[in-house]
Each structure stands twice: as structure tokens, then as C-alpha cells.
Design a protein around this motif. Structure first.
Motif, PDB file in Angstrom:
ATOM      1  N   UNK A   1      52.813  66.655  40.565  1.00 14.51           N
ATOM      2  CA  UNK A   1      52.640  68.202  40.542  1.00 14.51           C
ATOM      3  C   UNK A   1      53.797  69.440  39.982  1.00 14.51           C
ATOM      4  N   UNK A   2      53.442  70.417  39.623  1.00  9.98           N
ATOM      5  CA  UNK A   2      53.479  71.320  38.728  1.00  9.98           C
ATOM      6  C   UNK A   2      55.128  71.562  38.706  1.00  9.98           C
ATOM      7  N   UNK A   3      56.193  71.281  37.854  1.00  9.72           N
ATOM      8  CA  UNK A   3      57.360  71.384  38.204  1.00  9.72           C
ATOM      9  C   UNK A   3      57.797  73.170  38.082  1.00  9.72           C
ATOM     10  N   UNK A   4      57.844  73.864  36.471  1.00 11.74           N
ATOM     11  CA  UNK A   4      57.901  74.950  36.454  1.00 11.74           C
ATOM     12  C   UNK A   4      56.505  75.838  36.640  1.00 11.74           C
ATOM     13  N   UNK A   5      57.894  76.438  38.450  1.00  6.39           N
ATOM     14  CA  UNK A   5      56.387  77.388  38.208  1.00  6.39           C
ATOM     15  C   UNK A   5      56.738  78.425  37.820  1.00  6.39           C
ATOM     16  N   UNK A   6      55.454  79.619  37.963  1.00  5.38           N
ATOM     17  CA  UNK A   6      55.053  80.964  36.900  1.00  5.38           C
ATOM     18  C   UNK A   6      56.506  81.129  38.318  1.00  5.38           C
ATOM     19  N   UNK A   7      56.665  82.528  37.389  1.00  3.32           N
ATOM     20  CA  UNK A   7      57.330  83.633  38.773  1.00  3.32           C
ATOM     21  C   UNK A   7      56.588  83.934  39.648  1.00  3.32           C
ATOM     22  N   UNK A   8      55.022  84.931  39.681  1.00  2.00           N
ATOM     23  CA  UNK A   8      54.766  85.132  40.323  1.00  2.00           C
ATOM     24  C   UNK A   8      53.940  83.706  41.397  1.00  2.00           C
ATOM     25  N   UNK A   9      54.462  82.673  40.651  1.00  2.00           N
ATOM     26  CA  UNK A   9      53.885  81.142  42.013  1.00  2.00           C
ATOM     27  C   UNK A   9      54.793  80.851  43.005  1.00  2.00           C
ATOM     28  N   UNK A  10      56.046  81.527  42.757  1.00  2.00           N
ATOM     29  CA  UNK A  10      57.214  81.148  43.259  1.00  2.00           C
ATOM     30  C   UNK A  10      56.970  81.187  44.810  1.00  2.00           C
ATOM     31  N   UNK A  11      56.170  81.977  44.864  1.00  4.77           N
ATOM     32  CA  UNK A  11      56.224  83.368  46.399  1.00  4.77           C
ATOM     33  C   UNK A  11      54.959  82.372  46.824  1.00  4.77           C
ATOM     34  N   UNK A  12      54.225  81.279  46.471  1.00  3.73           N
ATOM     35  CA  UNK A  12      53.578  80.580  46.944  1.00  3.73           C
ATOM     36  C   UNK A  12      52.904  78.963  47.216  1.00  3.73           C
ATOM     37  N   UNK A  13      53.761  78.823  46.010  1.00  2.00           N
ATOM     38  CA  UNK A  13      54.060  77.287  45.616  1.00  2.00           C
ATOM     39  C   UNK A  13      55.280  76.358  45.902  1.00  2.00           C
TER      40      UNK A  13
END
Length: 295
Positions: free
Chosen positions: A114-126
Motif C-alpha cells: 500500500x502506497x506510503x508516500x502520497x503525493x500532496x494532492x493524493x492526501x485528500x483522497x487516499x
């Protein structure tokens, strides 16, 4: 002599919210690659749905896409090829998880990440895997690790996988040229392609491992005039990038000679240092299950 594995870098264009169409195209690329003797096919991140989280039907499309994991398992078993099916977005309650799998040539699941380091815009969704450790796993191609896209920017992730014995690290990505500020683009319109190319080769050298990166490309009608960074490639120490693609959709077949990794470790002794008692980065020390250093 160490084995030579033929790897298919499947750089396809993920049509938004069209998992059936995207799977059909991916399946065609994989079948063709298997017919040419490939041992492993790696697809891009978000290859079934693309990344359009603000679309009203996005979650519904993600829920549909999870059924394709079994389709890839059946395909791997039928063709006798290992597959990293990019990433598949899974739902967990109201949460979305971005998951990469390694499917062995018998159709079994060898590894899940499972992806650990989320790109900044992804953090609103993942949801990130947060403090869960990075783990390597055994496959028909040796010991392998999985990372996803922005994980490439964190050497710590690679070091933890190397400490767990990984020789090959597969990195599905969805990396574009435009996902930076106007100021960043003004400095270098091709800066994100440069980032990918430099990081893949650097990680290969500094870890004496192979880095297998598959990014999105295209769409076909745009060719190289796409906003996707492309640059799918296999990075290996001493040699650099193998089979690097441009930005258009396509497939690159790469012969990955694992002997190169033995030669690199013999020269750089990265893993040897990590095995030593008193290794100063204790969290990456290579250890057996009983806590003693591996030989």
C-alpha cells in the motif's frame, strides 16, 4: 552465472474511468510480451481508472477495478508470466487505498504493498500505509520489493527493502510533467522527466539493485506531445538506464542480467556494510529473524 530476465515495461495511457477498456489494452500488451519470452510485465500506477478523484463516479469505478486483480492472476497463470498490474485502488469503508501487487507466474500473489508516500494532492483522497514497514518477498525472479510513484523520492524506502534482501524493486508510477508549480515549470519544462531519470539510476547505484519503473504515457494520438513524463526504464548499477521510453504509449522489452548486481555489490559493498555489527544506520541493518546479522 546469474539469470537474465526479460522484462516488459508497459507504458500505456490510462483512459479515465474505463477499467474494462484499459484492461483489454493491458492484456493485449502482456500477451504479446509473453509470446516474446518475457518473464515479467510491469504496468503503470492507476492504469485501470486514471487519477480523476473529483469525478463523481471515481469511487464507483475504483470499486469495479478491484475485480481485475483476479483477471490478472488468471492471465499470469495462463501465460506463465509474472505481472505487476500497476496499482489497483481498493476501498476500505469510506477510505481509498492505492495498492500494488506482484503476481507470480503461477497466478499466486507473492507481494502486496500500500502506497506510503502520497503525493500532496493524493492526501485528500487516499490513506497511506504510514508506519507499516517496507517488506520484500520471494518470487520466481528472486527477492523483490514494491514501491509506488512518489516513493521514488525517498531513499529510506529503498534502503528498508534492501535490508530485507530485495534485488529488484518494481515502481509503478503516474508521473506527469505538469504536476508542479508554474515557477517549477519555468525553471525546466522537462524537469519532472529529469527527476525520474536521475532518481531511478541513482537508486540503482546506491542500493546495488535493479529499479523497474513503469510510467503512464500517451494517449496514442498525442504521441510525445503528452503531459505524462513517460521514461519507463530499468535502472541498474554500472550500466544506467535500460530500455528507456519517451513519453508516448508503448512497450519496451529489457534483458535484465542479474549478474550486473553481483558485480556492483562486489565493487560497492553496500549490502556488506549493512550486515556489519555497529552499522550506523541501525534501522536498515540486515538481520536474521533472531536479531543476528545475516551473512
Amino acid at each position: 552465472m546469474a539469470p537474465v530476465y526479460k522484462v516488459a515495461l508497459v507504458q500505456l495511457y490510462p483512459k479515465p474511468l474505463a477499467p474494462a477498456e484499459n484492461f483489454k489494452k493491458a492484456e493485449s500488451f502482456i500477451r504479446d510480451s509473453a509470446a516474446k519470452g518475457c518473464h515479467l510485465a510491469v504496468l503503470p500506477e492507476y492504469h485501470l481508472t486514471s487519477w480523476v478523484p473529483d469525478e463523481p463516479s471515481f469511487k464507483e469505478s475504483c470499486a469495479e477495478s478491484t475485480a481485475y486483480l483476479q483477471k490478472y492472476r488468471d492471465l499470469a497463470k495462463e501465460l506463465g508470466i509474472c505481472i505487476v498490474p500497476g496499482t489497483i485502488i481498493e476501498t476500505e469503508g469510506s477510505s481509498l487505498l492505492n495498492i500494488a501487487y506482484f503476481i507470480s507466474s503461477d497466478g499466486s500473489i507473492a507481494g502486496r504493498y500500500q502506497k506510503k508516500n502520497l503525493w500532496h494532492p493524493e492526501r485528500h483522497h487516499l490513506v497511506s500505509s504510514a508506519h507499516a514497514p517496507h517488506r520484500a518477498f520471494d518470487t520466481p525472479l528472486g527477492r523483490v520489493g514494491l514501491l509506488i510513484c512518489w516513493d521514488l523520492a525517498f531513499p529510506e524506502a529503498f534502503r528498508e527493502l534492501i535490508a530485507d534482501g530485495a534485488q529488484m524493486i518494481c515502481v509503478p508510477t503516474f508521473w506527469t510533467l505538469r504536476d508542479v508549480s508554474d515557477e517549477g515549470l519555468a525553471l525546466n519544462a522537462e524537469g519532472e522527466a529529469l527527476f525520474v531519470n536521475c532518481a531511478v539510476v541513482s537508486r540503482a547505484f546506491e542500493n546495488t539493485c535493479a529499479v523497474v519503473l513503469a510510467n503512464a504515457g500517451g494517449p496514442p494520438e498525442k504521441g510525445e506531445a503528452t503531459s505524462f513524463a513517460g521514461q519507463s526504464q530499468v535502472g541498474v548499477p554500472h550500466v544506467g538506464a535500460l530500455g528507456r521510453l519517451g513519453r508516448a504509449e508503448g512497450v519496451s522489452l529489457v534483458d535484465l542480467d542479474m549478474e550486473v548486481l553481483r558485480i556492483a555489490e562486489g565493487n560497492y559493498k553496500v549490502r556488506e556494510d549493512m550486515k556489519a555489527e555497529g552499522w550506523h544506520y541501525a534501522y536498515t541493518q540486515i538481520r536474521d529473524g533472531d536479531g543476528t546479522s545475516k551473512l
